[in-house]
Write a protein that holds these residues in place. Structure first.
Motif, PDB file in Angstrom:
ATOM      1  N   SER A 182       0.872  -1.136  -0.147  1.00 16.51           N
ATOM      2  CA  SER A 182       0.106  -0.059  -0.080  1.00 16.51           C
ATOM      3  C   SER A 182       0.787   1.177  -0.009  1.00 16.51           C
ATOM      4  N   ASP A 183       2.175   1.363   0.526  1.00 15.73           N
ATOM      5  CA  ASP A 183       2.875   2.287   0.529  1.00 15.73           C
ATOM      6  C   ASP A 183       4.263   2.242   0.149  1.00 15.73           C
ATOM      7  N   MET A 184       4.522   1.123  -0.645  1.00 15.35           N
ATOM      8  CA  MET A 184       6.047   0.838  -1.119  1.00 15.35           C
ATOM      9  C   MET A 184       5.886  -0.320  -1.832  1.00 15.35           C
ATOM     10  N   SER A 185       7.201  -0.473  -2.782  1.00 16.78           N
ATOM     11  CA  SER A 185       7.172  -1.822  -3.500  1.00 16.78           C
ATOM     12  C   SER A 185       8.689  -2.510  -3.382  1.00 16.78           C
ATOM     13  N   ARG A 230       8.630   2.663  -9.038  1.00 19.29           N
ATOM     14  CA  ARG A 230       7.676   2.526  -7.937  1.00 19.29           C
ATOM     15  C   ARG A 230       8.488   1.795  -6.645  1.00 19.29           C
ATOM     16  N   ILE A 231       9.662   0.987  -6.861  1.00 17.43           N
ATOM     17  CA  ILE A 231      10.326   0.223  -6.158  1.00 17.43           C
ATOM     18  C   ILE A 231      11.262   1.025  -5.106  1.00 17.43           C
ATOM     19  N   GLY A 232      11.063   1.125  -3.754  1.00 21.03           N
ATOM     20  CA  GLY A 232      11.699   1.627  -2.796  1.00 21.03           C
ATOM     21  C   GLY A 232      12.966   0.610  -2.044  1.00 21.03           C
ATOM     22  N   TYR A 233      12.546  -0.641  -2.324  1.00 16.69           N
ATOM     23  CA  TYR A 233      13.434  -1.472  -1.564  1.00 16.69           C
ATOM     24  C   TYR A 233      14.036  -2.401  -2.329  1.00 16.69           C
ATOM     25  N   LEU A 234      15.074  -3.082  -2.188  1.00 15.41           N
ATOM     26  CA  LEU A 234      15.539  -4.209  -2.908  1.00 15.41           C
ATOM     27  C   LEU A 234      16.165  -5.310  -1.969  1.00 15.41           C
ATOM     28  N   TRP A 235      15.442  -6.648  -1.732  1.00 14.30           N
ATOM     29  CA  TRP A 235      15.766  -7.454  -0.820  1.00 14.30           C
ATOM     30  C   TRP A 235      16.576  -8.606  -1.518  1.00 14.30           C
ATOM     31  N   ILE A 236      17.785  -8.934  -0.908  1.00 18.76           N
ATOM     32  CA  ILE A 236      18.600 -10.054  -1.414  1.00 18.76           C
ATOM     33  C   ILE A 236      18.820 -11.083  -0.136  1.00 18.76           C
ATOM     34  N   SER A 237      18.152 -12.317  -0.535  1.00 19.41           N
ATOM     35  CA  SER A 237      17.868 -13.264   0.353  1.00 19.41           C
ATOM     36  C   SER A 237      19.182 -14.001   0.936  1.00 19.41           C
ATOM     37  N   HIS A 238      19.920 -14.165   0.023  1.00 18.66           N
ATOM     38  CA  HIS A 238      21.372 -14.872   0.428  1.00 18.66           C
ATOM     39  C   HIS A 238      22.394 -14.817  -0.866  1.00 18.66           C
ATOM     40  N   LEU A 260      18.447  -6.587   8.461  1.00 23.64           N
ATOM     41  CA  LEU A 260      17.280  -7.034   8.962  1.00 23.64           C
ATOM     42  C   LEU A 260      17.639  -7.949  10.057  1.00 23.64           C
ATOM     43  N   PRO A 261      17.080  -8.020  11.369  1.00 23.82           N
ATOM     44  CA  PRO A 261      17.402  -8.891  12.359  1.00 23.82           C
ATOM     45  C   PRO A 261      16.563 -10.135  12.182  1.00 23.82           C
ATOM     46  N   HIS A 262      17.107 -11.023  13.066  1.00 16.78           N
ATOM     47  CA  HIS A 262      16.500 -12.515  13.114  1.00 16.78           C
ATOM     48  C   HIS A 262      15.215 -12.414  13.813  1.00 16.78           C
ATOM     49  N   ARG A 263      13.986 -12.782  13.291  1.00 20.84           N
ATOM     50  CA  ARG A 263      12.732 -13.053  14.016  1.00 20.84           C
ATOM     51  C   ARG A 263      12.422 -11.678  14.623  1.00 20.84           C
ATOM     52  N   GLU A 264      12.223 -10.670  14.056  1.00 22.48           N
ATOM     53  CA  GLU A 264      11.716  -9.329  14.317  1.00 22.48           C
ATOM     54  C   GLU A 264      10.907  -8.805  13.335  1.00 22.48           C
ATOM     55  N   ILE A 265       9.770  -8.114  13.861  1.00 22.37           N
ATOM     56  CA  ILE A 265       8.890  -7.429  13.010  1.00 22.37           C
ATOM     57  C   ILE A 265       9.353  -5.938  12.756  1.00 22.37           C
ATOM     58  N   VAL A 266       9.845  -5.534  11.843  1.00 24.90           N
ATOM     59  CA  VAL A 266      10.358  -4.039  11.910  1.00 24.90           C
ATOM     60  C   VAL A 266       9.437  -3.207  10.712  1.00 24.90           C
ATOM     61  N   PRO A 267       8.929  -2.211  11.115  1.00 20.88           N
ATOM     62  CA  PRO A 267       8.117  -1.221  10.130  1.00 20.88           C
ATOM     63  C   PRO A 267       9.395  -0.571   9.282  1.00 20.88           C
ATOM     64  N   LEU A 268       8.818  -0.187   8.104  1.00 26.82           N
ATOM     65  CA  LEU A 268       9.669   0.547   7.134  1.00 26.82           C
ATOM     66  C   LEU A 268       9.171   1.956   7.303  1.00 26.82           C
ATOM     67  N   THR A 269       9.264   2.560   8.306  1.00 19.81           N
ATOM     68  CA  THR A 269       8.760   3.904   8.452  1.00 19.81           C
ATOM     69  C   THR A 269       9.645   4.602   9.456  1.00 19.81           C
ATOM     70  N   ASP A 270       9.597   6.003   9.428  1.00 16.86           N
ATOM     71  CA  ASP A 270      10.476   6.581  10.368  1.00 16.86           C
ATOM     72  C   ASP A 270       9.877   6.760  11.891  1.00 16.86           C
ATOM     73  N   THR A 329       3.988  -0.684   5.737  1.00 16.82           N
ATOM     74  CA  THR A 329       4.499  -2.178   5.576  1.00 16.82           C
ATOM     75  C   THR A 329       5.469  -2.387   6.819  1.00 16.82           C
ATOM     76  N   LYS A 330       5.369  -3.694   6.916  1.00 19.13           N
ATOM     77  CA  LYS A 330       6.462  -4.242   8.004  1.00 19.13           C
ATOM     78  C   LYS A 330       7.207  -5.344   7.658  1.00 19.13           C
ATOM     79  N   LEU A 331       8.410  -5.791   7.794  1.00 19.62           N
ATOM     80  CA  LEU A 331       9.068  -6.927   7.409  1.00 19.62           C
ATOM     81  C   LEU A 331       9.518  -7.810   8.648  1.00 19.62           C
ATOM     82  N   TYR A 332       9.791  -9.152   8.307  1.00 18.10           N
ATOM     83  CA  TYR A 332      10.081  -9.977   9.120  1.00 18.10           C
ATOM     84  C   TYR A 332      11.064 -10.997   8.366  1.00 18.10           C
ATOM     85  N   CYS A 333      12.102 -10.871   9.001  1.00 19.08           N
ATOM     86  CA  CYS A 333      13.285 -11.731   8.432  1.00 19.08           C
ATOM     87  C   CYS A 333      13.612 -12.933   9.328  1.00 19.08           C
ATOM     88  N   TYR A 334      13.515 -14.182   8.585  1.00 15.40           N
ATOM     89  CA  TYR A 334      13.974 -15.333   9.372  1.00 15.40           C
ATOM     90  C   TYR A 334      15.253 -15.977   8.916  1.00 15.40           C
TER      91      TYR A 334
END
Length: 286
Positions: A16-19, A50-58, A107-117, A125-130
């Protein structure tokens, strides 16, 4: 939330607020020319703006493909933020900086973090990295009440699924690898590879069940083995139809996307056209 399928393990998650662009590998061969994309990815240039973030898994090159990362425009590299796990981050950030990227978030392990100031905000939008295994990671994208989990090829166990589900509460759509990627080389292959391929499908189903996922999107296996050393694996590899049909037999819902297709999370999806397009591709031997 909308998912744009780019190809292999790459998607754009439009929230809704980012890609977020994930794990782009857009062209060329990898692993000493032994993996080739099939079919070719499709990334709409209009999405880049429209892309604001780029995630690389490994670090594996079908997820962290440096020629693709280098090919993006300088304006894109300067504007977007690369997301990466906290493990082994120093060498990866140095590599990304060498390609011209300037913004990073770990991104820390097993924490839900918001992408906001505003860290205490309940919106956005929030992210959770395992962090999985020795180097891999999975990413949950949480937008309002919808949760998408990108498991790529992290080989998450059912016990790990229970931890993830405890943290994110529910999973609306799961993206998971569906075919062979590694083989120890036991001889003869016709004795061992069929069972290995079937075990991958069992794992897809088990993870779907353990996460109580509403839908699984099979991905991260859209390659063929393209060297003299590994082409013998091709006849035993699972097709996306194999994955779709296996999940259907387990009374589990699957959504098949062809590069360029979109999936609206929470909506019904007709996979028939994508399945027909995959079936019409030239065989690996051709």
């Amino acid at each position: 939330m909308k998912i744009h399928f780019v190809g292999h393990a790459s998607i754009v998650a439009e929230c809704s607020d980012m890609s977020i662009l994930m794990d782009p590998w857009l062209s060329g061969k990898i692993f000493n020319n032994s993996w080739t994309l099939r079919p070719e990815p499709v990334l709409d240039p209009a999405l880049l703006d429209r892309i604001g973030y780029l995630w690389i898994s490994h670090e594996h090159p079908d997820h962290c493909h440096f020629p693709t990362l280098a090919s993006f425009p300088d304006s894109f590299k300067q504007r977007i933020t690369i997301l990466f796990q906290t493990r082994d981050s120093a060498k990866m950030l140095a590599a990304f900086k060498g390609l011209g990227y300037q913004r990073f978030r770990l991104l820390p392990h097993r924490e839900i973090v918001p992408l906001t100031d505003e860290p205490t905000s309940t919106r956005g939008t929030k992210l959770y990295c395992y962090h999985a295994g020795l180097m891999d990671s999975a990413l949950a994208v949480i937008d309002d009440q919808q949760v998408m989990l990108n498991a790529n090829d992290a080989r998450i166990s059912t016990s790990e699924c229970r931890l993830i589900l405890k943290d994110v509460r529910h999973v609306d759509v799961l993206l998971n690898q569906f075919s062979l990627a590694a083989y120890a080389g036991f001889e003869p292959p016709e004795r061992y590879l069929p069972e290995r391929a079937l075990q991958v499908l069992r794992n897809v189903s088990e993870v779907h069940r353990a996460l109580d996922a509403k839908v699984t999107i099979p991905f991260a296996s859209f390659i063929y083995f393209s060297s003299e050393d590994n082409k013998y694996v091709n006849p035993f590899a699972n097709t996306v139809s194999d994955a779709y049909n296996y999940l259907q037999r387990q009374d589990q819902t699957a959504a098949v996307l062809y590069p360029g297709d979109d999936y609206e999370v929470g909506s019904a999806h007709d996979s028939s056209q994508a399945l027909q397009r995959y079936a019409a591709l030239p065989g690996w031997d051709e």
